[in-house]
Scaffold this motif. Structure first.
Motif, PDB file in Angstrom:
ATOM      1  N   ASP A 134       0.813  -1.218   0.000  1.00 39.27           N
ATOM      2  CA  ASP A 134       0.000   0.000   0.000  1.00 39.27           C
ATOM      3  C   ASP A 134       0.847   1.268   0.000  1.00 39.27           C
ATOM      4  OD1 ASP A 134      -2.924  -1.220   0.740  1.00 39.27           O
ATOM      5  OD2 ASP A 134      -1.317  -2.285   1.761  1.00 39.27           O
ATOM      6  N   ASP A 135       1.806   1.371   0.921  1.00 40.74           N
ATOM      7  CA  ASP A 135       2.643   2.567   0.994  1.00 40.74           C
ATOM      8  C   ASP A 135       3.570   2.680  -0.213  1.00 40.74           C
ATOM      9  OD1 ASP A 135       1.462   3.239   3.384  1.00 40.74           O
ATOM     10  OD2 ASP A 135       3.056   2.358   4.614  1.00 40.74           O
ATOM     11  N   LEU A 136       4.127   1.545  -0.621  1.00 42.19           N
ATOM     12  CA  LEU A 136       5.025   1.561  -1.782  1.00 42.19           C
ATOM     13  C   LEU A 136       4.299   2.044  -3.030  1.00 42.19           C
ATOM     14  CD1 LEU A 136       7.017  -1.788  -1.406  1.00 42.19           C
ATOM     15  CD2 LEU A 136       7.960   0.518  -1.300  1.00 42.19           C
ATOM     16  N   LEU A 137       3.079   1.546  -3.209  1.00 48.78           N
ATOM     17  CA  LEU A 137       2.319   1.925  -4.393  1.00 48.78           C
ATOM     18  C   LEU A 137       2.022   3.418  -4.390  1.00 48.78           C
ATOM     19  CD1 LEU A 137       0.969   0.716  -6.936  1.00 48.78           C
ATOM     20  CD2 LEU A 137      -1.125   0.546  -5.609  1.00 48.78           C
ATOM     21  N   GLY A 138       1.687   3.957  -3.218  1.00 50.03           N
ATOM     22  CA  GLY A 138       1.401   5.375  -3.135  1.00 50.03           C
ATOM     23  C   GLY A 138       2.610   6.239  -3.431  1.00 50.03           C
ATOM     24  N   ASN A 139       3.805   5.776  -3.043  1.00 47.48           N
ATOM     25  CA  ASN A 139       5.018   6.567  -3.210  1.00 47.48           C
ATOM     26  C   ASN A 139       5.728   6.352  -4.533  1.00 47.48           C
ATOM     27  OD1 ASN A 139       4.858   7.839  -0.688  1.00 47.48           O
ATOM     28  ND2 ASN A 139       5.862   6.128   0.346  1.00 47.48           N
ATOM     29  N   TYR A 140       5.638   5.138  -5.080  1.00 46.52           N
ATOM     30  CA  TYR A 140       6.446   4.804  -6.246  1.00 46.52           C
ATOM     31  C   TYR A 140       5.661   4.253  -7.431  1.00 46.52           C
ATOM     32  CZ  TYR A 140      10.098   5.130  -2.714  1.00 46.52           C
ATOM     33  OH  TYR A 140      10.921   5.576  -1.713  1.00 46.52           O
ATOM     34  N   GLY A 141       4.342   4.249  -7.336  1.00 46.85           N
ATOM     35  CA  GLY A 141       3.573   3.638  -8.419  1.00 46.85           C
ATOM     36  C   GLY A 141       2.360   4.427  -8.830  1.00 46.85           C
ATOM     37  N   GLY A 142       2.488   5.750  -8.924  1.00 41.55           N
ATOM     38  CA  GLY A 142       1.333   6.581  -9.269  1.00 41.55           C
ATOM     39  C   GLY A 142       0.702   6.224 -10.597  1.00 41.55           C
ATOM     40  N   GLN A 143       1.533   6.035 -11.630  1.00 39.66           N
ATOM     41  CA  GLN A 143       1.004   5.669 -12.952  1.00 39.66           C
ATOM     42  C   GLN A 143       0.354   4.298 -12.921  1.00 39.66           C
ATOM     43  OE1 GLN A 143       4.836   6.844 -15.172  1.00 39.66           O
ATOM     44  NE2 GLN A 143       3.259   6.975 -16.733  1.00 39.66           N
ATOM     45  N   LEU A 144       0.988   3.393 -12.207  1.00 42.92           N
ATOM     46  CA  LEU A 144       0.459   2.036 -12.096  1.00 42.92           C
ATOM     47  C   LEU A 144      -0.896   2.042 -11.399  1.00 42.92           C
ATOM     48  CD1 LEU A 144       1.212  -0.899 -12.694  1.00 42.92           C
ATOM     49  CD2 LEU A 144       2.345  -0.990 -10.468  1.00 42.92           C
ATOM     50  N   LEU A 350       7.300   0.239 -14.476  1.00 43.87           N
ATOM     51  CA  LEU A 350       7.938   0.442 -15.786  1.00 43.87           C
ATOM     52  C   LEU A 350       7.488  -0.636 -16.776  1.00 43.87           C
ATOM     53  CD1 LEU A 350      10.016   2.263 -17.245  1.00 43.87           C
ATOM     54  CD2 LEU A 350      11.748   0.548 -16.659  1.00 43.87           C
ATOM     55  N   VAL A 351       7.438  -1.882 -16.329  1.00 50.72           N
ATOM     56  CA  VAL A 351       7.016  -2.971 -17.219  1.00 50.72           C
ATOM     57  C   VAL A 351       5.583  -2.756 -17.692  1.00 50.72           C
ATOM     58  CG1 VAL A 351       6.509  -5.438 -17.340  1.00 50.72           C
ATOM     59  CG2 VAL A 351       8.598  -4.657 -16.236  1.00 50.72           C
ATOM     60  N   SER A 352       4.739  -2.187 -16.831  1.00 50.84           N
ATOM     61  CA  SER A 352       3.334  -2.000 -17.179  1.00 50.84           C
ATOM     62  C   SER A 352       3.062  -0.712 -17.951  1.00 50.84           C
ATOM     63  CB  SER A 352       2.475  -2.011 -15.904  1.00 50.84           C
ATOM     64  OG  SER A 352       2.412  -3.319 -15.369  1.00 50.84           O
ATOM     65  N   THR A 353       4.051   0.172 -18.049  1.00 53.71           N
ATOM     66  CA  THR A 353       3.822   1.452 -18.737  1.00 53.71           C
ATOM     67  C   THR A 353       4.774   1.688 -19.902  1.00 53.71           C
ATOM     68  OG1 THR A 353       5.272   2.565 -17.128  1.00 53.71           O
ATOM     69  CG2 THR A 353       2.909   2.578 -16.669  1.00 53.71           C
ATOM     70  N   ASP A 354       5.829   0.896 -20.006  1.00 49.04           N
ATOM     71  CA  ASP A 354       6.823   1.069 -21.065  1.00 49.04           C
ATOM     72  C   ASP A 354       6.606   0.002 -22.140  1.00 49.04           C
ATOM     73  OD1 ASP A 354       9.487   0.556 -22.476  1.00 49.04           O
ATOM     74  OD2 ASP A 354       9.985   2.350 -21.314  1.00 49.04           O
ATOM     75  N   LYS A 355       6.127   0.429 -23.294  1.00 54.76           N
ATOM     76  CA  LYS A 355       5.763  -0.500 -24.366  1.00 54.76           C
ATOM     77  C   LYS A 355       6.969  -1.306 -24.856  1.00 54.76           C
ATOM     78  CE  LYS A 355       3.067  -0.475 -28.697  1.00 54.76           C
ATOM     79  NZ  LYS A 355       1.763  -0.918 -28.195  1.00 54.76           N
ATOM     80  N   GLU A 356       8.123  -0.647 -24.947  1.00 50.64           N
ATOM     81  CA  GLU A 356       9.324  -1.322 -25.438  1.00 50.64           C
ATOM     82  C   GLU A 356       9.746  -2.440 -24.498  1.00 50.64           C
ATOM     83  OE1 GLU A 356      14.005  -0.373 -26.596  1.00 50.64           O
ATOM     84  OE2 GLU A 356      12.776   1.160 -25.607  1.00 50.64           O
ATOM     85  N   LEU A 357       9.775  -2.150 -23.198  1.00 51.51           N
ATOM     86  CA  LEU A 357      10.200  -3.148 -22.226  1.00 51.51           C
ATOM     87  C   LEU A 357       9.213  -4.304 -22.153  1.00 51.51           C
ATOM     88  CD1 LEU A 357      12.052  -4.148 -19.991  1.00 51.51           C
ATOM     89  CD2 LEU A 357      10.868  -2.619 -18.393  1.00 51.51           C
ATOM     90  N   TYR A 358       7.929  -3.989 -22.139  1.00 50.40           N
ATOM     91  CA  TYR A 358       6.927  -5.043 -22.049  1.00 50.40           C
ATOM     92  C   TYR A 358       7.038  -6.005 -23.235  1.00 50.40           C
ATOM     93  CZ  TYR A 358       2.464  -7.457 -22.183  1.00 50.40           C
ATOM     94  OH  TYR A 358       1.498  -8.431 -22.259  1.00 50.40           O
ATOM     95  N   ASN A 359       7.114  -5.481 -24.445  1.00 45.34           N
ATOM     96  CA  ASN A 359       7.172  -6.345 -25.621  1.00 45.34           C
ATOM     97  C   ASN A 359       8.490  -7.085 -25.729  1.00 45.34           C
ATOM     98  OD1 ASN A 359       4.614  -6.081 -27.348  1.00 45.34           O
ATOM     99  ND2 ASN A 359       5.053  -3.955 -26.798  1.00 45.34           N
ATOM    100  N   LEU A 360       9.552  -6.528 -25.177  1.00 48.62           N
ATOM    101  CA  LEU A 360      10.822  -7.234 -25.121  1.00 48.62           C
ATOM    102  C   LEU A 360      10.695  -8.490 -24.268  1.00 48.62           C
ATOM    103  CD1 LEU A 360      13.882  -7.402 -25.649  1.00 48.62           C
ATOM    104  CD2 LEU A 360      14.213  -5.839 -23.717  1.00 48.62           C
ATOM    105  N   LEU A 361      10.039  -8.366 -23.122  1.00 50.15           N
ATOM    106  CA  LEU A 361       9.829  -9.524 -22.254  1.00 50.15           C
ATOM    107  C   LEU A 361       8.918 -10.563 -22.900  1.00 50.15           C
ATOM    108  CD1 LEU A 361       9.376  -7.597 -18.903  1.00 50.15           C
ATOM    109  CD2 LEU A 361      11.166  -9.294 -19.336  1.00 50.15           C
TER     110      LEU A 361
END
Length: 498
Positions: A134-144, A350-361
């Motif tokens: 919960d706290d991590l998401l609030g501080n480091y995952g706004g876009q997510l 980053l994996v959920s918002t970066d198209k290049e990284l996601y498709n690379l995986l």
């Protein structure tokens, strides 16, 4: 589940918090226990110390070019997160066993794939394997956080706390038959007339008579599911029951289904080894099954089935409407042994918002493992050294390229299916098995002994179903039903008071 006005209030508050956190990130950076967020796309924040992360997840088989893809992943994560990621895929068949061993050894685990069906997230959260987010998401995952509605995040919550990040994918189930298109064409099957399970039987008879080397219906666990019979998926209660009553393990619908499966089995429509096969794909992966059952029925899965059934085109035929079952089927958690949980959360974002990284995986390196064709389509080189066929393991499928053969609106279909799927009236109810752990273990043992054979029609329900029910009763199935009813009644009363 919140009432409509409460959901709207929650949504507005969540968006307000997201906007505030994003504004703070832009103006001065979001600080937290692990350092400063404040990263700009394409350039690592100089305030971030270099870290090494480990990510465990399942896959279908080993990839010769795994190291090559891992290096390409790190070229992106070093630039954007000042982090290297050690990708450690494990084959599905041994994933849970190996993960349990790793957990027991207290090795470094930064990101861990988990679900409600393999390496169960709730069980491991209770054991303390995962960190609350919960706290991590609030501080480091706004876009997510902003990328998914509340109903998706509920999939990873236990006792009101978040333990896993959902991978946005199909979160609705639409039980369907999967039929090889070559036989649809050959026998001129009108799929629009297939509304119930029984409607496919004339076609199975045609296959049996006309295709001696083809199994009419390939299965490992039959095709019984509550979703086909108006029973809620979260709690075994009829969806139209005004006074919700928990149903017994064996319902009238199940008896009818078992009888149908046995009839099909005796007629030679079902593969003889159905009760002993472990993996569903074993029933059709050689292309020798004309029809099989898929409980999910997700848009675009035709391409995945084609790749795993000998290269034959298939068509999905839904047997029921979509039901929202949550995001628990594919999520990523952060391990308690992670020394850098904030950076692990940033990686998931980053994996959920970066198209290049996601498709690379998902697809590997462009030009070597896949080729872009037209629009958003790619031609996957299945023998190129890296082929996952598991876009749902890594992140947000809304970022993915479409493999050739996919419906051009696959992503739109997925979003629509999720948005329009019926939500359980009991969404938010969590059954606590603590009081009936012994009974649950005993019932599981009985199910392991009887259910596969009954559900696939291998044994005669007229003879063995009474025996099965008797052993269920002695194992304590009725006690479990009573406990579920007690907890459900309490939950309903508490919701009314709110």
């Amino acid at each position: 589940m919140f009432k409509a006005n409460q959901r709207e209030t929650w949504r507005r508050m969540a968006w307000a918090l997201v906007v505030c956190s994003l504004c703070a990130a832009i103006l001065g950076g979001c600080t937290g226990a692990g350092g400063s967020r404040g990263t700009e796309a394409g350039a690592a924040d100089t305030k971030l110390e270099p870290v090494d992360l480990v990510w465990y997840y399942p896959q279908y088989g080993a990839h010769p070019d795994q190291r090559l893809v891992n290096d390409a992943v790190n070229a992106i994560t070093r630039t954007k997160l000042n982090a290297t990621v050690d990708l450690r895929p494990i084959d599905f068949a041994s994933y849970e066993q190996k993960m349990n061993t790793i957990v027991a050894s207290s090795e470094q685990m930064d990101v861990i794939w988990t679900s409600n069906w393999l390496f169960p997230w709730a069980t491991n959260a209770k054991k303390g394997v995962f960190r609350p987010l919960d706290d991590l998401l609030g501080n480091y995952g706004g876009q997510l956080l902003a990328s998914m509605d509340e109903k998706y995040w509920n999939g990873g919550k236990l006792g009101g706390r978040l333990y896993a990040v959902p991978n946005y994918q199909i979160a609705a189930m639409r039980p369907s038959l999967v039929i090889q298109k070559r036989f649809i064409d050959k026998y001129r099957l009108d799929v629009s007339k297939i509304k119930r399970i029984e409607d496919i039987e004339p076609f199975l008879r045609q296959i049996k008579e006309g295709e001696p080397n083809i199994v009419p219906f390939g299965t490992t666990r039959g095709l019984y599911t509550n979703l086909l019979y108006g029973i809620d998926w979260r709690v075994p209660v009829y969806r139209n029951d005004p006074t919700p009553t928990v149903l017994p393990d064996v319902t009238a619908e199940m008896r009818t289904n078992f009888a149908l499966m046995h009839d099909w089995y005796t007629k030679g429509y079902i593969n003889e080894d159905a009760a002993t096969l472990k993996d569903a794909a074993d029933a059709y992966n050689k292309g020798n099954a004309a029809v099989w059952f898929d409980i999910t029925g997700k848009p675009g899965s035709e391409v995945e089935f084609k790749a795993s059934d000998g290269g034959y085109d298939v068509q999905l035929v839904p047997l029921a409407g979509s039901v929202f079952v949550g995001a628990g089927s594919s999520m990523n958690a952060i391990g308690r042994t992670s020394a850098h949980p904030e950076r692990a959360l940033m990686l998931l974002e980053l994996v959920s918002t970066d198209k290049e990284l996601y498709n690379l995986l998902v697809y590997g390196i462009e030009g070597k493992h896949y080729t872009k064709t037209t629009g958003n389509f790619v031609q996957v080189h299945t023998d190129g050294g890296y082929f996952t066929n598991t876009d749902w393991v890594f992140g947000d499928i809304r970022n993915e390229y479409l493999p050739e053969g996919s419906p051009p609106d696959k992503i739109e279909q997925t979003i629509r299916a999720n948005d329009e799927a019926a939500v359980s009236a009991f969404d938010g109810f969590e059954f606590d098995p603590e009081r009936v752990k012994t009974e649950i273990a005993n019932v599981r043992a009985v199910n392991d002994e009887y259910y596969p054979a009954l559900a696939t029609g291998t044994i005669d329900p007229a003879r063995f179903l009474p025996e099965y029910e008797d052993k269920l009763a002695k194992a304590g199935s009725g006690v479990i039903v009573q406990e579920k009813q007690r907890q459900l009644d309490e939950w309903l009363k508490a919701r009314v008071k709110k």
